[in-house]
Design an enzyme around this catalytic site. Sequence first.
Site, PDB file in Angstrom:
ATOM      1  N   ASP A   1     -48.431  47.607 -24.834  1.00  0.00           N
ATOM      2  CA  ASP A   1     -47.298  47.719 -23.907  1.00  0.00           C
ATOM      3  C   ASP A   1     -46.723  46.327 -23.627  1.00  0.00           C
ATOM      4  O   ASP A   1     -47.198  45.318 -24.152  1.00  0.00           O
ATOM      5  CB  ASP A   1     -47.715  48.449 -22.611  1.00  0.00           C
ATOM      6  CG  ASP A   1     -48.755  47.692 -21.785  1.00  0.00           C
ATOM      7  OD1 ASP A   1     -48.621  46.461 -21.630  1.00  0.00           O
ATOM      8  OD2 ASP A   1     -49.710  48.333 -21.281  1.00  0.00           O
TER       9      ASP A   1
ATOM     10  N   HIS B   1     -53.432  43.648 -30.801  1.00  0.00           N
ATOM     11  CA  HIS B   1     -53.272  44.940 -31.484  1.00  0.00           C
ATOM     12  C   HIS B   1     -51.808  45.324 -31.664  1.00  0.00           C
ATOM     13  O   HIS B   1     -51.489  46.506 -31.785  1.00  0.00           O
ATOM     14  CB  HIS B   1     -54.041  46.032 -30.722  1.00  0.00           C
ATOM     15  CG  HIS B   1     -55.531  45.841 -30.772  1.00  0.00           C
ATOM     16  ND1 HIS B   1     -56.406  46.424 -29.888  1.00  0.00           N
ATOM     17  CD2 HIS B   1     -56.305  45.107 -31.627  1.00  0.00           C
ATOM     18  CE1 HIS B   1     -57.651  46.075 -30.187  1.00  0.00           C
ATOM     19  NE2 HIS B   1     -57.615  45.271 -31.234  1.00  0.00           N
TER      20      HIS B   1
ATOM     21  N   CYS C   1     -41.648  48.197 -41.656  1.00  0.00           N
ATOM     22  CA  CYS C   1     -41.659  49.004 -42.867  1.00  0.00           C
ATOM     23  C   CYS C   1     -43.097  49.205 -43.364  1.00  0.00           C
ATOM     24  O   CYS C   1     -43.897  48.268 -43.316  1.00  0.00           O
ATOM     25  CB  CYS C   1     -40.827  48.241 -43.889  1.00  0.00           C
ATOM     26  SG  CYS C   1     -40.857  48.895 -45.527  1.00  0.00           S
TER      27      CYS C   1
ATOM     28  N   SER D   1     -63.211  48.380 -22.384  1.00  0.00           N
ATOM     29  CA  SER D   1     -64.552  48.926 -22.601  1.00  0.00           C
ATOM     30  C   SER D   1     -65.400  47.970 -23.422  1.00  0.00           C
ATOM     31  O   SER D   1     -66.614  48.160 -23.537  1.00  0.00           O
ATOM     32  CB  SER D   1     -64.463  50.285 -23.292  1.00  0.00           C
ATOM     33  OG  SER D   1     -63.762  50.175 -24.519  1.00  0.00           O
TER      34      SER D   1
ATOM     35  N   ASN E   1     -63.888  45.737 -13.696  1.00  0.00           N
ATOM     36  CA  ASN E   1     -63.898  47.067 -14.297  1.00  0.00           C
ATOM     37  C   ASN E   1     -64.594  48.010 -13.315  1.00  0.00           C
ATOM     38  O   ASN E   1     -65.646  47.650 -12.762  1.00  0.00           O
ATOM     39  CB  ASN E   1     -64.665  47.051 -15.639  1.00  0.00           C
ATOM     40  CG  ASN E   1     -64.339  48.246 -16.506  1.00  0.00           C
ATOM     41  OD1 ASN E   1     -64.406  49.387 -16.064  1.00  0.00           O
ATOM     42  ND2 ASN E   1     -63.988  47.981 -17.757  1.00  0.00           N
TER      43      ASN E   1
HETATM   44  C1  BJW Z   1     -60.020  50.151 -15.583  1.00  0.00           C
HETATM   45  C2  BJW Z   1     -59.148  50.873 -14.804  1.00  0.00           C
HETATM   46  C3  BJW Z   1     -58.484  50.181 -13.801  1.00  0.00           C
HETATM   47  C4  BJW Z   1     -59.951  52.230 -16.250  1.00  0.00           C
HETATM   48  N1  BJW Z   1     -58.694  48.888 -13.632  1.00  0.00           N
HETATM   49  N2  BJW Z   1     -60.225  48.859 -15.375  1.00  0.00           N
HETATM   50  C5  BJW Z   1     -67.913  45.229 -35.729  1.00  0.00           C
HETATM   51  C6  BJW Z   1     -68.834  46.156 -35.301  1.00  0.00           C
HETATM   52  C7  BJW Z   1     -68.535  47.516 -35.315  1.00  0.00           C
HETATM   53  C8  BJW Z   1     -67.311  47.990 -35.759  1.00  0.00           C
HETATM   54  C9  BJW Z   1     -66.388  47.070 -36.198  1.00  0.00           C
HETATM   55  C10 BJW Z   1     -66.697  45.725 -36.185  1.00  0.00           C
HETATM   56  N3  BJW Z   1     -65.601  45.053 -36.641  1.00  0.00           N
HETATM   57  C11 BJW Z   1     -64.625  45.936 -36.934  1.00  0.00           C
HETATM   58  C12 BJW Z   1     -65.081  47.177 -36.686  1.00  0.00           C
HETATM   59  C13 BJW Z   1     -64.289  48.435 -36.868  1.00  0.00           C
HETATM   60  C14 BJW Z   1     -63.294  48.707 -35.780  1.00  0.00           C
HETATM   61  C15 BJW Z   1     -64.074  48.877 -34.481  1.00  0.00           C
HETATM   62  O1  BJW Z   1     -64.167  48.000 -33.649  1.00  0.00           O
HETATM   63  N4  BJW Z   1     -64.608  50.046 -34.254  1.00  0.00           N
HETATM   64  C16 BJW Z   1     -65.368  50.315 -33.039  1.00  0.00           C
HETATM   65  C17 BJW Z   1     -64.727  51.517 -32.312  1.00  0.00           C
HETATM   66  C18 BJW Z   1     -66.806  50.513 -33.379  1.00  0.00           C
HETATM   67  N5  BJW Z   1     -62.285  47.658 -35.675  1.00  0.00           N
HETATM   68  C19 BJW Z   1     -61.208  47.677 -36.433  1.00  0.00           C
HETATM   69  O2  BJW Z   1     -61.017  48.537 -37.276  1.00  0.00           O
HETATM   70  C20 BJW Z   1     -60.210  46.560 -36.237  1.00  0.00           C
HETATM   71  N6  BJW Z   1     -59.874  45.995 -37.495  1.00  0.00           N
HETATM   72  C21 BJW Z   1     -60.720  45.241 -38.191  1.00  0.00           C
HETATM   73  O3  BJW Z   1     -61.799  44.900 -37.760  1.00  0.00           O
HETATM   74  O4  BJW Z   1     -60.236  44.874 -39.417  1.00  0.00           O
HETATM   75  C22 BJW Z   1     -61.086  44.159 -40.301  1.00  0.00           C
HETATM   76  C23 BJW Z   1     -60.299  43.956 -41.587  1.00  0.00           C
HETATM   77  C24 BJW Z   1     -60.205  42.676 -42.122  1.00  0.00           C
HETATM   78  C25 BJW Z   1     -59.497  42.493 -43.297  1.00  0.00           C
HETATM   79  C26 BJW Z   1     -58.881  43.566 -43.918  1.00  0.00           C
HETATM   80  C27 BJW Z   1     -58.971  44.832 -43.392  1.00  0.00           C
HETATM   81  C28 BJW Z   1     -59.681  45.033 -42.192  1.00  0.00           C
HETATM   82  C29 BJW Z   1     -58.888  47.107 -35.676  1.00  0.00           C
HETATM   83  C30 BJW Z   1     -59.034  47.661 -34.318  1.00  0.00           C
HETATM   84  C31 BJW Z   1     -57.697  48.280 -33.893  1.00  0.00           C
HETATM   85  C32 BJW Z   1     -57.796  48.990 -32.545  1.00  0.00           C
HETATM   86  N7  BJW Z   1     -56.637  49.792 -32.381  1.00  0.00           N
HETATM   87  C33 BJW Z   1     -56.467  50.505 -31.120  1.00  0.00           C
HETATM   88  C34 BJW Z   1     -55.156  51.319 -31.218  1.00  0.00           C
HETATM   89  C35 BJW Z   1     -53.952  50.377 -31.129  1.00  0.00           C
HETATM   90  C36 BJW Z   1     -52.675  51.134 -31.280  1.00  0.00           C
HETATM   91  C37 BJW Z   1     -52.449  52.130 -30.184  1.00  0.00           C
HETATM   92  O5  BJW Z   1     -52.354  51.738 -29.006  1.00  0.00           O
HETATM   93  O6  BJW Z   1     -52.367  53.314 -30.507  1.00  0.00           O
HETATM   94  O7  BJW Z   1     -56.423  49.581 -30.030  1.00  0.00           O
HETATM   95  S1  BJW Z   1     -57.850  51.584 -30.721  1.00  0.00           S
HETATM   96  C38 BJW Z   1     -57.767  51.284 -28.974  1.00  0.00           C
HETATM   97  O8  BJW Z   1     -58.978  50.604 -28.553  1.00  0.00           O
HETATM   98  C39 BJW Z   1     -56.615  50.287 -28.769  1.00  0.00           C
HETATM   99  C40 BJW Z   1     -57.203  49.375 -27.738  1.00  0.00           C
HETATM  100  O9  BJW Z   1     -56.521  48.121 -27.714  1.00  0.00           O
HETATM  101  C41 BJW Z   1     -58.642  49.269 -28.140  1.00  0.00           C
HETATM  102  C42 BJW Z   1     -59.562  48.827 -27.029  1.00  0.00           C
HETATM  103  O10 BJW Z   1     -59.561  49.746 -25.988  1.00  0.00           O
HETATM  104  P1  BJW Z   1     -59.652  49.262 -24.491  1.00  0.00           P
HETATM  105  O11 BJW Z   1     -58.449  48.473 -24.142  1.00  0.00           O
HETATM  106  O12 BJW Z   1     -60.946  48.616 -24.249  1.00  0.00           O
HETATM  107  O13 BJW Z   1     -59.515  50.660 -23.707  1.00  0.00           O
HETATM  108  P2  BJW Z   1     -60.652  51.731 -23.386  1.00  0.00           P
HETATM  109  O14 BJW Z   1     -59.969  53.003 -23.088  1.00  0.00           O
HETATM  110  O15 BJW Z   1     -61.717  51.736 -24.405  1.00  0.00           O
HETATM  111  O16 BJW Z   1     -61.331  51.174 -22.049  1.00  0.00           O
HETATM  112  C43 BJW Z   1     -60.593  51.115 -20.828  1.00  0.00           C
HETATM  113  C44 BJW Z   1     -61.485  50.415 -19.806  1.00  0.00           C
HETATM  114  O17 BJW Z   1     -60.732  50.247 -18.636  1.00  0.00           O
HETATM  115  C45 BJW Z   1     -62.735  51.209 -19.426  1.00  0.00           C
HETATM  116  O18 BJW Z   1     -63.867  50.346 -19.433  1.00  0.00           O
HETATM  117  C46 BJW Z   1     -62.440  51.695 -17.998  1.00  0.00           C
HETATM  118  O19 BJW Z   1     -63.608  51.773 -17.190  1.00  0.00           O
HETATM  119  C47 BJW Z   1     -61.520  50.634 -17.513  1.00  0.00           C
HETATM  120  N8  BJW Z   1     -60.579  51.041 -16.489  1.00  0.00           N
HETATM  121  N9  BJW Z   1     -59.174  52.212 -15.232  1.00  0.00           N
HETATM  122  C48 BJW Z   1     -59.614  48.274 -14.433  1.00  0.00           C
HETATM  123  N10 BJW Z   1     -57.597  50.848 -12.978  1.00  0.00           N
END
Ligand code: BJW
Length: 262
Positions: A106, A121, A129, A202, A226
């Site tokens: 956002d 992200h 494209c 998270s 958090n």
């Molecule tokens: C509050 C609240 C309030 C609520 N106040 N707090 C190493 C180990 C294991 C796996 C991997 C690794 N390295 C890579 C991976 C794979 C993968 C990964 O991490 N998977 C895991 C799930 C295991 N990572 C990837 O694939 C990444 N790419 C990559 O590593 O590429 C390598 C590569 C190199 C060269 C060539 C090719 C590849 C890419 C990750 C992309 C993440 N994309 C998303 C979607 C974005 C688009 C969209 O918005 O649709 O990003 S997924 C989603 O998760 C989004 C977020 O940015 C991201 C993180 O989530 P976030 O922000 O933490 O949200 P939540 O919902 O999880 O948590 C919210 C928190 O807020 C909670 O704790 C609540 O308690 C709290 N909360 N209300 C304060 N009012």
Amino acid sequence: MKGALPHRAAQLLREAHRVVVLTGAGISAESGVPTFRDALTGLWARFDAQRLATAEAFHADPDLVWGWYEWRRTTVGRAEPNPGHVAIATIQARIPDTTVITQNVDDLHERSGTPAAIHLHGSLFTPRCVAAAAHPATLPSPDDHAAPPDEGGRIPPPRCASCGALVRPGVVWFGEPLPEAALTAAVEAATACDLLLTVGTSGTVYPAAEIPRIAARSGATVIQVNPEPTPLDRIAAVNLHGTAAQVLPTLVATAWAGTDDT
Ligand code: BJW
């Protein structure tokens, strides 16, 4: 928030010189933008990530995925920054060597006065494209939609003006690399900071989740905001258990109590 914790965190913040603020979906939750993993309200509780947030999903059903991102872009467009975003902009004004890194797609940091947030992200507002990343695309104006997109609505993506391929959202899906310049800048800032404030993530998606760990390994103090426990609890010197819009303004007010214009 409990007991003396905000005071300790406020003192650490007031005395810091190089600060990193890392935000996740939780910072925007109180603006009405859903998180991903919260049990009842998170996007993944209602939608299947594999059908919406991967390149394979887009290729399989571009109208479904584009429609979902247009719905989210509309939701964000109607949202306003909350006091948590504003408090982060205040920290940056107070401590000029503050780097804001966000996992969010956002624009609420920018609209609250943090113009140069690092977006790990990508963004809902930078479509491109599918065939050539060097071909940026223009977003459809809201008037181009017959009706505001609904949650599950399908909308065909536009075509690239340069080559005619499909236009995709400018976000980073699972399995895709993060933008190199953004990741490099984030790692450098985390390595050099003396205090990292992690808010509303998270801490489970890598490599973003590595940023607080890099800061801790480099000797920085980590403060977490958090309402729920996360894997980052272990490395945080102070865990402030509350919401961003409640905790951050209190933290800022306490840090600079008695000084002017906070
Ligand atoms: C509050 C609240 C309030 C609520 N106040 N707090 C190493 C180990 C294991 C796996 C991997 C690794 N390295 C890579 C991976 C794979 C993968 C990964 O991490 N998977 C895991 C799930 C295991 N990572 C990837 O694939 C990444 N790419 C990559 O590593 O590429 C390598 C590569 C190199 C060269 C060539 C090719 C590849 C890419 C990750 C992309 C993440 N994309 C998303 C979607 C974005 C688009 C969209 O918005 O649709 O990003 S997924 C989603 O998760 C989004 C977020 O940015 C991201 C993180 O989530 P976030 O922000 O933490 O949200 P939540 O919902 O999880 O948590 C919210 C928190 O807020 C909670 O704790 C609540 O308690 C709290 N909360 N209300 C304060 N009012």
